[in-house]
Write a protein that holds these residues in place. Sequence first.
Motif, PDB file in Angstrom:
ATOM      1  N   VAL A 167       0.804  -1.071  -0.171  1.00 57.55           N
ATOM      2  CA  VAL A 167      -0.069  -0.052   0.016  1.00 57.55           C
ATOM      3  C   VAL A 167       0.755   1.189  -0.042  1.00 57.55           C
ATOM      4  CG1 VAL A 167      -1.597   1.177   1.302  1.00 57.55           C
ATOM      5  CG2 VAL A 167      -1.942  -0.968   0.873  1.00 57.55           C
ATOM      6  N   GLY A 168       1.888   1.380   0.758  1.00 57.99           N
ATOM      7  CA  GLY A 168       2.812   2.456   0.799  1.00 57.99           C
ATOM      8  C   GLY A 168       3.520   2.516  -0.513  1.00 57.99           C
ATOM      9  N   MET A 169       3.839   1.532  -1.031  1.00 58.69           N
ATOM     10  CA  MET A 169       4.688   1.774  -2.543  1.00 58.69           C
ATOM     11  C   MET A 169       3.276   2.147  -3.566  1.00 58.69           C
ATOM     12  SD  MET A 169       6.611  -1.889  -2.544  1.00 58.69           S
ATOM     13  CE  MET A 169       8.059  -2.085  -1.699  1.00 58.69           C
ATOM     14  N   GLY A 170       2.314   1.801  -3.425  1.00 63.54           N
ATOM     15  CA  GLY A 170       1.283   2.066  -4.274  1.00 63.54           C
ATOM     16  C   GLY A 170       0.976   3.868  -4.041  1.00 63.54           C
ATOM     17  N   LEU A 171       0.980   4.181  -2.674  1.00 58.98           N
ATOM     18  CA  LEU A 171       0.795   5.450  -2.558  1.00 58.98           C
ATOM     19  C   LEU A 171       1.836   6.510  -3.155  1.00 58.98           C
ATOM     20  CD1 LEU A 171      -0.326   5.199   1.032  1.00 58.98           C
ATOM     21  CD2 LEU A 171      -1.981   5.969  -0.802  1.00 58.98           C
ATOM     22  N   ILE A 172       3.185   5.993  -3.161  1.00 57.48           N
ATOM     23  CA  ILE A 172       4.169   6.776  -3.551  1.00 57.48           C
ATOM     24  C   ILE A 172       4.490   6.646  -4.935  1.00 57.48           C
ATOM     25  CG2 ILE A 172       5.420   6.949  -1.315  1.00 57.48           C
ATOM     26  CD1 ILE A 172       7.437   5.010  -2.833  1.00 57.48           C
ATOM     27  N   SER A 173       3.730   5.750  -5.764  1.00 53.76           N
ATOM     28  CA  SER A 173       3.892   5.704  -7.321  1.00 53.76           C
ATOM     29  C   SER A 173       3.175   6.463  -8.139  1.00 53.76           C
ATOM     30  CB  SER A 173       3.689   4.307  -7.706  1.00 53.76           C
ATOM     31  OG  SER A 173       4.420   3.203  -6.811  1.00 53.76           O
ATOM     32  N   PRO A 174       3.848   7.042  -9.019  1.00 53.75           N
ATOM     33  CA  PRO A 174       2.983   8.161  -9.865  1.00 53.75           C
ATOM     34  C   PRO A 174       1.969   7.292 -10.961  1.00 53.75           C
ATOM     35  CG  PRO A 174       5.205   7.688 -10.818  1.00 53.75           C
ATOM     36  CD  PRO A 174       5.165   7.160  -9.468  1.00 53.75           C
ATOM     37  N   ASN A 175       2.185   6.372 -11.274  1.00 53.88           N
ATOM     38  CA  ASN A 175       1.291   5.516 -11.984  1.00 53.88           C
ATOM     39  C   ASN A 175       1.485   3.890 -11.676  1.00 53.88           C
ATOM     40  OD1 ASN A 175       3.695   4.302 -13.614  1.00 53.88           O
ATOM     41  ND2 ASN A 175       3.653   6.391 -14.284  1.00 53.88           N
ATOM     42  N   ALA A 176       0.713   3.199 -12.515  1.00 55.83           N
ATOM     43  CA  ALA A 176       0.479   1.628 -12.201  1.00 55.83           C
ATOM     44  C   ALA A 176       1.919   1.177 -12.496  1.00 55.83           C
ATOM     45  CB  ALA A 176      -0.756   1.180 -12.904  1.00 55.83           C
ATOM     46  N   GLU A 177       2.289   1.347 -13.181  1.00 59.41           N
ATOM     47  CA  GLU A 177       3.686   0.762 -13.943  1.00 59.41           C
ATOM     48  C   GLU A 177       4.507   0.889 -12.996  1.00 59.41           C
ATOM     49  OE1 GLU A 177       2.015   2.677 -15.750  1.00 59.41           O
ATOM     50  OE2 GLU A 177       1.037   1.288 -17.457  1.00 59.41           O
ATOM     51  N   ALA A 178       4.736   2.133 -12.188  1.00 60.72           N
ATOM     52  CA  ALA A 178       5.732   2.521 -11.391  1.00 60.72           C
ATOM     53  C   ALA A 178       5.336   1.592 -10.311  1.00 60.72           C
ATOM     54  CB  ALA A 178       5.857   4.004 -11.001  1.00 60.72           C
ATOM     55  N   ALA A 179       4.033   1.357  -9.690  1.00 63.29           N
ATOM     56  CA  ALA A 179       3.709   0.770  -8.778  1.00 63.29           C
ATOM     57  C   ALA A 179       4.311  -0.835  -8.738  1.00 63.29           C
ATOM     58  CB  ALA A 179       2.240   0.833  -8.410  1.00 63.29           C
ATOM     59  N   SER A 180       3.965  -1.363 -10.079  1.00 68.90           N
ATOM     60  CA  SER A 180       4.494  -2.761 -10.390  1.00 68.90           C
ATOM     61  C   SER A 180       5.805  -2.755 -10.163  1.00 68.90           C
ATOM     62  CB  SER A 180       3.887  -3.011 -11.457  1.00 68.90           C
ATOM     63  OG  SER A 180       4.385  -4.497 -11.934  1.00 68.90           O
ATOM     64  N   ASN A 181       6.643  -1.885 -10.655  1.00 65.94           N
ATOM     65  CA  ASN A 181       8.000  -1.913 -10.420  1.00 65.94           C
ATOM     66  C   ASN A 181       8.622  -1.967  -9.259  1.00 65.94           C
ATOM     67  OD1 ASN A 181       8.401  -2.486 -13.228  1.00 65.94           O
ATOM     68  ND2 ASN A 181       8.741  -0.266 -13.780  1.00 65.94           N
ATOM     69  N   ASN A 182       8.006  -0.837  -8.327  1.00 62.12           N
ATOM     70  CA  ASN A 182       8.359  -0.745  -6.959  1.00 62.12           C
ATOM     71  C   ASN A 182       8.113  -1.852  -5.843  1.00 62.12           C
ATOM     72  OD1 ASN A 182       9.272   1.750  -7.453  1.00 62.12           O
ATOM     73  ND2 ASN A 182       6.988   2.708  -6.896  1.00 62.12           N
TER      74      ASN A 182
END
Length: 262
Positions: A167-182
């Motif tokens: 959840v923390g990673m998703g909150l700081i990600s600018p988009n879905a692709e970045a969230a998946s990579n994080n």
Amino acid sequence: MSTLALAARDSTTMLRRNLLHARRYPSLTLNLLLTPIMLLLLFVYVFGDVMSAGIGGGGDRAAYTAYIVPGLLLMTIGSTTVGTAVSVSNDMTEGIIARFRTMAIHRGSVLVGHVAGSVLQAVVSVVLVTGVAVAIGFRTTDATVTEWLAALGLLVLFALAFTWIAVGMGLISPNAEAASNNALPMILLPLLSSAFVPLDTMPGWFRPIAEYQPFTPAIETLRGLLLGTEIGADGWLAVGWCVALTVLGYLWAASTFDRDPE
């Protein structure tokens, strides 16, 4: 209604919302679920005999199947939480969170809904992977009902810990692709643990990487509960990692979510 009752009601509503999203868009969950299943089939039917002989199993494919299943169950949880990071990122970037902020709902219910939904999906995914493992020959070694319940409790606690991190990673990600990579390390870390080979067979320079991370003690604890191997201090280490990551993930997610949007 009391504040606690309102929070529970709103969190339940958000949980229902996330479960409906998962039902309407199952492709992400299914794709992430296929990773541990494909690895299970690959290591059992392609590498099973060789890997078993290499770790002293005498080429017994069934023994190696029993060895790798605990690690793959935890990898399943790690894969599921990637979907959580993507889902949270989508909520943050598509504007729905801005609308929620203007409504009379409990502020934390949005995050609690994501976490509860992800933990439920993780448990269902673990059950499905266990079903596949049993179908290809996985058997426990005289595990009692208490040990099975302890194993389930560890899996739920592990899912809770890594879901809050996701959840923390998703909150700081600018988009879905970045969230998946994080969130990708939650899939890669099990590959760098004792999931597929024992620690004592690893090179000396690599062994600390596998030993001092959350997946290895959790895998060894789960393996001990289901297969009767020695657990030792791994049980306490696994619980300690889960508690620490849960607290860290919760504080990180809550503080990030509470920031006013720029």
